[in-house]
Design an enzyme around this catalytic site. Sequence first.
Site, PDB file in Angstrom:
ATOM      1  N   ARG A 223     -11.699  38.922  59.530  1.00  9.41           N
ATOM      2  CA  ARG A 223     -11.832  40.039  58.600  1.00  9.41           C
ATOM      3  C   ARG A 223     -10.754  39.904  57.535  1.00  9.41           C
ATOM      4  NH1 ARG A 223     -16.201  40.716  60.399  1.00  9.41           N
ATOM      5  NH2 ARG A 223     -17.074  42.542  61.420  1.00  9.41           N
ATOM      6  N   HIS A 271     -18.431  35.569  53.347  1.00  6.67           N
ATOM      7  CA  HIS A 271     -18.693  36.212  54.645  1.00  6.67           C
ATOM      8  C   HIS A 271     -20.021  35.719  55.246  1.00  6.67           C
ATOM      9  CE1 HIS A 271     -17.740  39.960  57.246  1.00  6.67           C
ATOM     10  NE2 HIS A 271     -18.452  39.089  57.959  1.00  6.67           N
TER      11      HIS A 271
HETATM   12  P1  NDP Z   1     -13.664  39.302  71.098  1.00  4.01           P
HETATM   13  O1  NDP Z   1     -13.462  40.770  71.269  1.00  4.01           O
HETATM   14  O2  NDP Z   1     -14.526  38.566  72.064  1.00  4.01           O
HETATM   15  O3  NDP Z   1     -12.238  38.557  71.116  1.00  4.01           O
HETATM   16  C1  NDP Z   1     -11.128  39.055  70.456  1.00  4.01           C
HETATM   17  C2  NDP Z   1      -9.917  38.186  70.809  1.00  4.01           C
HETATM   18  O4  NDP Z   1      -8.806  38.626  70.036  1.00  4.01           O
HETATM   19  C3  NDP Z   1      -9.504  38.301  72.285  1.00  4.01           C
HETATM   20  O5  NDP Z   1      -9.081  37.051  72.776  1.00  4.01           O
HETATM   21  C4  NDP Z   1      -8.299  39.255  72.214  1.00  4.01           C
HETATM   22  O6  NDP Z   1      -7.333  39.073  73.237  1.00  4.01           O
HETATM   23  C5  NDP Z   1      -7.700  38.867  70.891  1.00  4.01           C
HETATM   24  N1  NDP Z   1      -6.868  39.945  70.369  1.00  4.01           N
HETATM   25  C6  NDP Z   1      -7.237  41.198  70.005  1.00  4.01           C
HETATM   26  N2  NDP Z   1      -6.179  41.904  69.610  1.00  4.01           N
HETATM   27  C7  NDP Z   1      -5.107  41.084  69.721  1.00  4.01           C
HETATM   28  C8  NDP Z   1      -3.708  41.245  69.488  1.00  4.01           C
HETATM   29  N3  NDP Z   1      -3.211  42.393  69.041  1.00  4.01           N
HETATM   30  N4  NDP Z   1      -2.904  40.191  69.732  1.00  4.01           N
HETATM   31  C9  NDP Z   1      -3.410  39.017  70.189  1.00  4.01           C
HETATM   32  N5  NDP Z   1      -4.719  38.802  70.450  1.00  4.01           N
HETATM   33  C10 NDP Z   1      -5.540  39.843  70.222  1.00  4.01           C
HETATM   34  O7  NDP Z   1     -14.178  39.087  69.623  1.00  4.01           O
HETATM   35  P2  NDP Z   1     -15.143  37.947  69.060  1.00  4.01           P
HETATM   36  O8  NDP Z   1     -14.562  36.626  69.435  1.00  4.01           O
HETATM   37  O9  NDP Z   1     -16.541  38.225  69.434  1.00  4.01           O
HETATM   38  O10 NDP Z   1     -15.030  38.192  67.477  1.00  4.01           O
HETATM   39  C11 NDP Z   1     -13.801  38.112  66.795  1.00  4.01           C
HETATM   40  C12 NDP Z   1     -13.935  38.663  65.384  1.00  4.01           C
HETATM   41  O11 NDP Z   1     -14.630  37.737  64.543  1.00  4.01           O
HETATM   42  C13 NDP Z   1     -14.766  39.936  65.229  1.00  4.01           C
HETATM   43  O12 NDP Z   1     -14.015  41.077  65.589  1.00  4.01           O
HETATM   44  C14 NDP Z   1     -15.145  39.927  63.764  1.00  4.01           C
HETATM   45  O13 NDP Z   1     -14.200  40.633  63.010  1.00  4.01           O
HETATM   46  C15 NDP Z   1     -15.072  38.453  63.383  1.00  4.01           C
HETATM   47  N6  NDP Z   1     -16.394  37.932  62.984  1.00  4.01           N
HETATM   48  C16 NDP Z   1     -16.550  37.397  61.734  1.00  4.01           C
HETATM   49  C17 NDP Z   1     -17.775  36.883  61.342  1.00  4.01           C
HETATM   50  C18 NDP Z   1     -17.959  36.229  60.023  1.00  4.01           C
HETATM   51  O14 NDP Z   1     -19.097  35.916  59.647  1.00  4.01           O
HETATM   52  N7  NDP Z   1     -16.915  35.967  59.264  1.00  4.01           N
HETATM   53  C19 NDP Z   1     -18.935  36.922  62.239  1.00  4.01           C
HETATM   54  C20 NDP Z   1     -18.655  37.456  63.538  1.00  4.01           C
HETATM   55  C21 NDP Z   1     -17.418  37.965  63.875  1.00  4.01           C
HETATM   56  P3  NDP Z   1      -7.701  39.307  74.794  1.00  4.01           P
HETATM   57  O15 NDP Z   1      -8.630  38.173  75.151  1.00  4.01           O
HETATM   58  O16 NDP Z   1      -6.404  39.208  75.469  1.00  4.01           O
HETATM   59  O17 NDP Z   1      -8.376  40.655  74.862  1.00  4.01           O
HETATM   60  C1  OXD Z   2     -19.780  40.251  62.432  1.00  6.41           C
HETATM   61  C2  OXD Z   2     -19.862  39.769  61.072  1.00  6.41           C
HETATM   62  O1  OXD Z   2     -18.842  40.951  62.781  1.00  6.41           O
HETATM   63  O2  OXD Z   2     -20.946  39.387  60.623  1.00  6.41           O
HETATM   64  O3  OXD Z   2     -20.680  39.888  63.210  1.00  6.41           O
HETATM   65  O4  OXD Z   2     -18.838  39.730  60.383  1.00  6.41           O
END
Ligand code: NDP
Ligand code: OXD
Length: 308
Positions: A223, A271
């Site tokens: 993001r 995006h």
């Molecule tokens: P998940 O919820 O599966 O994973 C999030 C990860 O981030 C976890 O490993 C979590 O740690 C870690 N995390 C969260 N907060 C912290 C913190 N404060 N410090 C350290 N680590 C942290 O999310 P996804 O993998 O499914 O997706 C990740 C992001 O990708 C989405 O939230 C979205 O914003 C973005 N995205 C972007 C897209 C695009 O097209 N550009 C498409 C899809 C998603 P822990 O494992 O310990 O909980």
């Molecule tokens: C998502 C995205 O969060 O498209 O899936 O960014």
Amino acid sequence: MSVLYTSDPVRGETWAATFAEHAPDVPFHVGLEGVDLAQVEYLVAWRVDPALLARLPRLKVLFSVGAGVDQLGLAALPPQLPIVRMIESGIITGMAEYLALAVLMLHRQVPEYLAQQARREWRPHSVVPAARRRVGIMGLGVLGEAALRQLAPFGFALRGWSRSPHALEGVQGFHGAAQLPAFLAGCDILACLLPLTDDTRGLLDARLFAALPRGACVVNAARGGLLREHDLLAALDSGQLSAAVLDVTDPEPLPVASALWNHPKVILTPHVAAETRPGTAALAVIENIRRHGRGEPLHGLIDRGQGY
Ligand code: NDP
Ligand code: OXD
């Protein structure tokens, strides 16, 4: 009982067809027109108007059409409303592809060659073996893990950072704020796949860039709000960073006046790293509705306290 879908109407046709085929007992509506809002128990959305929620007295679960949930505006949503992020194969495959693309472009100095090409300059640089290139992923969730699996066969030295410890084969794991400096110190290419939360907003800032090895590269496919644009530009201009690949910005679309557009060390995409695939996404929601009906835990339910 019915499902209301308020996201993109063209994709909504595939959602509706998938519900009709796999869950004919569940009425599915694309858009608000003609819908009896009193019957809506499940809402599928990218963004939500809190005023709409007030008109859904029987709403039981809010499903995000995306993997992220920040765009829903969690603070304005009822605290007891279960919110489910999207976990489906289209997003996972798309993000793994994008991360491989971005990391390989940076590994093989594509931003530099594009800048040279613009100057009609023919100047080869030596190739660093993948085993000597340290690639770090911030966020070891569904997408971070998939990206690491995709990158593993290239032979990079992989590391990852998350909130809680994760043991991933072939990946040096770091977790929590205390281990962040040690993680960053060993990242020649840093890719961010963190959710945008109160804890992560603005994390990719001048301090973080200074903790990377000089000349490191950054990828942000999560993001835009995670990254401070001004700090990135300063780090690129000082040589602390040598390149950045950005799929997300804050705001989106990126304003035409932004210095990112023409920066020779920046590659931008609008995006598109990972797009929700409507057919598999609808199947994921159907499965969760069934689970909800059986009183089983929902797949992808977010922790409202953590914001992801
Ligand atoms: P998940 O919820 O599966 O994973 C999030 C990860 O981030 C976890 O490993 C979590 O740690 C870690 N995390 C969260 N907060 C912290 C913190 N404060 N410090 C350290 N680590 C942290 O999310 P996804 O993998 O499914 O997706 C990740 C992001 O990708 C989405 O939230 C979205 O914003 C973005 N995205 C972007 C897209 C695009 O097209 N550009 C498409 C899809 C998603 P822990 O494992 O310990 O909980
Ligand atoms: C998502 C995205 O969060 O498209 O899936 O960014």
